[in-house]
Design a protein around this motif. Structure first.
Motif, PDB file in Angstrom:
ATOM      1  N   LEU A 452      40.428  67.108  -6.165  1.00  0.00           N
ATOM      2  CA  LEU A 452      40.171  68.068  -5.100  1.00  0.00           C
ATOM      3  C   LEU A 452      40.948  69.355  -5.359  1.00  0.00           C
ATOM      4  N   PRO A 453      40.280  70.506  -5.386  1.00  0.00           N
ATOM      5  CA  PRO A 453      41.001  71.759  -5.645  1.00  0.00           C
ATOM      6  C   PRO A 453      41.847  72.221  -4.471  1.00  0.00           C
ATOM      7  N   TYR A 454      41.469  71.827  -3.241  1.00  0.00           N
ATOM      8  CA  TYR A 454      42.217  72.216  -2.045  1.00  0.00           C
ATOM      9  C   TYR A 454      42.275  71.029  -1.085  1.00  0.00           C
ATOM     10  N   LEU A 455      43.255  71.072  -0.172  1.00  0.00           N
ATOM     11  CA  LEU A 455      43.388  70.069   0.890  1.00  0.00           C
ATOM     12  C   LEU A 455      43.501  68.654   0.338  1.00  0.00           C
ATOM     13  N   ALA A 456      44.189  68.486  -0.779  1.00  0.00           N
ATOM     14  CA  ALA A 456      44.293  67.170  -1.403  1.00  0.00           C
ATOM     15  C   ALA A 456      45.111  66.203  -0.558  1.00  0.00           C
ATOM     16  N   THR A 457      46.096  66.708   0.176  1.00  0.00           N
ATOM     17  CA  THR A 457      46.937  65.868   1.031  1.00  0.00           C
ATOM     18  C   THR A 457      47.052  66.522   2.400  1.00  0.00           C
ATOM     19  N   PRO A 458      47.503  65.793   3.414  1.00  0.00           N
ATOM     20  CA  PRO A 458      47.670  66.391   4.747  1.00  0.00           C
ATOM     21  C   PRO A 458      48.667  67.540   4.780  1.00  0.00           C
ATOM     22  N   ASP A 459      49.528  67.648   3.769  1.00  0.00           N
ATOM     23  CA  ASP A 459      50.499  68.739   3.742  1.00  0.00           C
ATOM     24  C   ASP A 459      49.902  70.038   3.202  1.00  0.00           C
ATOM     25  N   GLN A 460      48.807  69.950   2.492  1.00  0.00           N
ATOM     26  CA  GLN A 460      48.197  71.146   1.908  1.00  0.00           C
ATOM     27  C   GLN A 460      47.183  71.730   2.885  1.00  0.00           C
ATOM     28  N   THR A 461      47.674  72.411   3.878  1.00  0.00           N
ATOM     29  CA  THR A 461      46.826  72.989   4.913  1.00  0.00           C
ATOM     30  C   THR A 461      46.999  74.506   4.931  1.00  0.00           C
ATOM     31  N   PRO A 462      46.065  75.244   5.523  1.00  0.00           N
ATOM     32  CA  PRO A 462      46.240  76.698   5.638  1.00  0.00           C
ATOM     33  C   PRO A 462      47.507  77.036   6.408  1.00  0.00           C
ATOM     34  N   THR A 463      48.262  77.980   5.884  1.00  0.00           N
ATOM     35  CA  THR A 463      49.552  78.345   6.449  1.00  0.00           C
ATOM     36  C   THR A 463      49.506  79.760   6.988  1.00  0.00           C
ATOM     37  N   LEU A 464      49.936  79.943   8.213  1.00  0.00           N
ATOM     38  CA  LEU A 464      49.955  81.263   8.827  1.00  0.00           C
ATOM     39  C   LEU A 464      51.056  82.109   8.206  1.00  0.00           C
ATOM     40  N   VAL A 465      50.683  83.268   7.690  1.00  0.00           N
ATOM     41  CA  VAL A 465      51.643  84.184   7.084  1.00  0.00           C
ATOM     42  C   VAL A 465      52.013  85.299   8.048  1.00  0.00           C
ATOM     43  N   SER A 466      51.025  85.861   8.738  1.00  0.00           N
ATOM     44  CA  SER A 466      51.322  86.949   9.667  1.00  0.00           C
ATOM     45  C   SER A 466      50.213  87.059  10.694  1.00  0.00           C
ATOM     46  N   SER A 467      50.549  87.673  11.824  1.00  0.00           N
ATOM     47  CA  SER A 467      49.587  87.981  12.880  1.00  0.00           C
ATOM     48  C   SER A 467      49.658  89.475  13.160  1.00  0.00           C
ATOM     49  N   LEU A 468      48.504  90.108  13.278  1.00  0.00           N
ATOM     50  CA  LEU A 468      48.429  91.555  13.421  1.00  0.00           C
ATOM     51  C   LEU A 468      47.768  91.913  14.740  1.00  0.00           C
ATOM     52  N   SER A 469      48.334  92.876  15.424  1.00  0.00           N
ATOM     53  CA  SER A 469      47.764  93.338  16.682  1.00  0.00           C
ATOM     54  C   SER A 469      46.484  94.116  16.418  1.00  0.00           C
ATOM     55  N   SER A 470      45.393  93.731  17.097  1.00  0.00           N
ATOM     56  CA  SER A 470      44.102  94.404  16.933  1.00  0.00           C
ATOM     57  C   SER A 470      43.279  94.179  18.196  1.00  0.00           C
ATOM     58  N   THR A 471      43.408  95.079  19.150  1.00  0.00           N
ATOM     59  CA  THR A 471      42.711  94.920  20.417  1.00  0.00           C
ATOM     60  C   THR A 471      41.290  95.461  20.314  1.00  0.00           C
ATOM     61  N   VAL A 472      40.383  94.786  21.003  1.00  0.00           N
ATOM     62  CA  VAL A 472      38.974  95.174  21.011  1.00  0.00           C
ATOM     63  C   VAL A 472      38.523  95.313  22.459  1.00  0.00           C
ATOM     64  N   ARG A 473      38.017  96.466  22.794  1.00  0.00           N
ATOM     65  CA  ARG A 473      37.526  96.726  24.139  1.00  0.00           C
ATOM     66  C   ARG A 473      36.252  95.921  24.405  1.00  0.00           C
ATOM     67  N   LEU A 474      36.018  95.582  25.661  1.00  0.00           N
ATOM     68  CA  LEU A 474      34.860  94.781  26.034  1.00  0.00           C
ATOM     69  C   LEU A 474      33.567  95.452  25.578  1.00  0.00           C
ATOM     70  N   PHE A 475      32.743  94.691  24.850  1.00  0.00           N
ATOM     71  CA  PHE A 475      31.433  95.106  24.344  1.00  0.00           C
ATOM     72  C   PHE A 475      31.515  96.173  23.246  1.00  0.00           C
TER      73      PHE A 475
END
Length: 645
Positions: A452-475
């Motif tokens: 398996l090239p990815y997700l071979a074990t339960p420890d190999q999961t997507p890891t959050l690196v950063s969160s960016l503020s990006s607000t979107v107005r309604l519609f």
């Protein structure tokens, strides 16, 4: 013995001249290998022999090979050209442009060098209400060709015009192909530039009793520049059943039907090959994206609640991937189609609204075919797929009519124990999946640690690196794209300085989420467009949140499975903001003149007036990192090309 003398390189005997130009050329080239680009250019102005020396091909080829490529930055104009066949002046020009582009691209407010506008249907603007629907670059052609889809709204059944533009034509963008459709539902461009089919379009077609979706496959003739654009798109085939297209690769098309079931079609025959289904759920969740892993029969689906890895029983690009010893196919009793289950999946903590995917790759890997050296040529023969770090840029969903006002950057490291090679999927009877909270491994005779090239074990999961503020107005419209060089670009309505949406207006912002390489061993210095000195760190421009993740995530991926992998990738930096603002559109800004939209500067960012189309005129984004270009689709159907080099 060779030496530099005047404007030529001549042979010289033994003498007492100990001046710098009298040294042998190989020694001079070795000395120059320790100089920065700015030092080489400065040395050129000191004497005629130095002018001749710094114009040598070997000087700039070494700079490209050992200094610029390790920085892992895009090189404008290189594309598929062979480096060894380029002249010294061409190499020098590319290096200077690459460094200047990187400096401008990573500045807080990148400066547009040129702005070009495409008017897809000038004769119809006055009598019809147009709307830009899709903008796409055609893959594998140096991002020379741009595909646009324009909607006509003044009809009971909406009509669309699909056009292809040559962005490098003399005199500006030139239309080279056009075709008209009715009631387009979805569009996909073939990821394989060598495949016969280039464009797939799903339309609503009226039947005897109801309206059903039908997908049309077209080739594109770009080798006849003098032909009528009306005849450039060539019809190949059409078939029913596919409503939303996710990815078109070679002869395989992945899409969903009216029931949101994901299926794989063979576009040459129009037949459904497989239905992709998670057996642990009754009602399938919506698929938002899909990617094929190069030179393998692995397919990754991104659903709103999960990331699923499939191994297709057949690969058109590599038939040897399938094996006659595989287990008998599982057939759905409802549809009669062969059902393929995922080999492994990861469940998201929250539902996702949209996701863009990019695979991290070093410049030497990207430009291997351009180097034309014996080592790279030998390495390229019989090359097998090696998984690289997967970068995911996503926005989570919410129960409200708008998505969450945050963008998230995840990384998924490859399985370090993966062994490339042909694999067959055999499902043992009476076996149950192995499930943890977020990880499910489905039964098969594959060895997950090596197959398996990815997700071979339960420890190999997507890891959050950063969160960016990006607000979107309604519609309000929003869009995002993640380039192959790591630039995340998005459209939102966060026009206020304190990180909230304004009542009116839009913003195009970005951030380099994939860090550049470690850089050259010596300082590569260059001048910016205004002539100021630019240091190595400024040119390379490592991103702040990428650097925060570098220590544990990017530069030091763990070499073993298990807890060490998890502990090394769990560091989550705090929320960040955009590091580049490419444009702000303010509906309340007044024009300076009738022909000039740029009215003011806000913190160095050009603020644009509302113009035609109202406040929310920007609709779609396209990205060409290697060419230093951003494409903006506007509400009225027009397309803007912003160039930064």
């Amino acid at each position: 013995m060779m030496r530099v003398e005047d404007n030529t390189i001549v042979a010289g005997g033994h003498g007492t001249d100990l001046s710098f130009p009298s040294l042998p050329v190989d020694i001079l080239l070795h000395v120059l290998s320790y100089l920065s680009v700015l030092d080489i250019l400065s040395l050129r102005t000191t004497a005629k022999p130095m002018y001749t020396l710094t114009r040598m091909h070997a000087v700039w080829y070494n700079v490209m090979l050992f200094e610029v490529l390790p920085m892992d930055i895009p090189i404008p104009g290189l594309y598929s050209r062979d480096m060894s066949s380029l002249s010294a002046s061409d190499l020098e020009h590319m290096i200077v442009r690459a460094l200047r582009l990187r400096k401008n691209w990573l500045s807080p407010s990148p400066r547009k060098i040129k702005r070009t506008e495409i008017v897809p249907l000038p004769e119809e603007e006055s009598r019809d209400t147009l709307r830009g629907a899709v903008i796409r670059f055609l893959p594998g052609r140096g991002n020379r060709y741009l595909l646009t889809v324009t909607g006509h709204t003044n009809f009971s059944r909406r009509r669309y015009t699909v056009q292809c533009w040559d962005l490098e034509a003399s005199g500006g963008p030139k239309r080279v192909a056009v075709r008209r459709f009715t009631e387009i539902v979805s569009v996909a461009v073939n990821c394989d530039p060598h495949a016969s089919g280039v464009l797939s379009v799903t339309c609503k077609v009226e039947g005897n009793e109801s309206v059903q979706p039908a997908t049309f496959i077209h080739a594109l003739d770009l080798d006849s520049p003098d032909q009528n654009p009306e005849y450039a798109f060539k019809y190949l085939n059409h078939f029913p059943g596919c409503r939303r297209l996710h990815i078109f690769n070679g002869s395989l098309l992945v899409g969903t039907n009216e029931s949101d079931a994901v299926r794989v079609w063979d576009v040459t025959t129009g037949k459904v090959l497989y239905e992709l289904r998670d057996p642990t759920v009754v009602q399938p969740s919506v698929c938002v994206n899909a990617v094929f892993l190069e030179d393998t029969n692995f397919l990754i689906l991104f659903r709103t609640i999960s990331l699923e890895v499939y191994m297709l029983p057949h690969s058109s690009s590599s038939p040897s991937m399938s094996s006659p010893s595989s287990s008998p196919p599982l057939v759905s009793p409802d549809s009669g189609l062969q059902v393929v289950h995922p080999v492994v999946l990861h469940k998201w903590q929250w539902r996702i609204d949209s996701v863009s995917v990019s695979f991290q790759m070093k410049s030497r890997q990207r430009y291997t075919s351009r180097l034309n050296t014996s080592a790279t040529t030998a390495k390229g023969k019989g090359r097998q797929y090696e998984p690289t770090t997967m970068h995911l840029f996503m926005r989570f969903d919410s129960w409200f009519p708008w998505p969450v006002n945050l963008l998230h950057h995840f990384v998924l490291h490859p399985n370090p124990s993966y062994i490339p090679g042909p694999k067959s999927l055999t499902v043992p009877p009476s076996a149950s999946p192995i499930t943890t909270k977020t990880h499910t491994l489905f039964p098969s005779l594959l060895n997950p640690l090596t197959d398996l090239p990815y997700l071979a074990t339960p420890d190999q999961t997507p890891t959050l690196v950063s969160s960016l503020s990006s607000t979107v107005r309604l519609f309000a419209p929003s869009d995002m794209v993640l380039g192959e060089w790591g630039t995340a670009l998005w459209l939102d309505t966060q026009t206020e300085m304190w990180g909230v949406s304004g009542e009116l207006g839009q913003r195009i912002a970005g951030r380099v989420v994939v860090p550049s390489g470690s850089g050259p061993s010596r300082g590569v210095s260059m001048t910016d467009p205004e002539g100021r000195l630019v240091g190595t760190s400024e040119v390379a421009g490592h991103d702040a949140d990428a650097e925060a993740a570098d220590v544990n995530v990017i530069d030091n991926p763990p070499s073993t499975l298990g807890s060490s992998f998890a502990s090394a990738t769990r560091q989550v930096p705090p929320a960040q903001t955009a590091s580049m603002t490419f444009g702000i559109r303010d509906a309340g800004a007044s024009r300076k003149s009738e022909d000039d939209d740029e009215v003011a500067n806000m913190g160095g960012v050009v603020v644009t007036g509302a113009g035609r189309g109202g406040a929310d005129e920007w609709m779609h984004l396209g990205l060409d990192e290697e060419g230093g270009r951003i494409v903006v689709g506007r509400n009225g159907g027009r397309v803007e090309i912003w160039e930064y080099v």
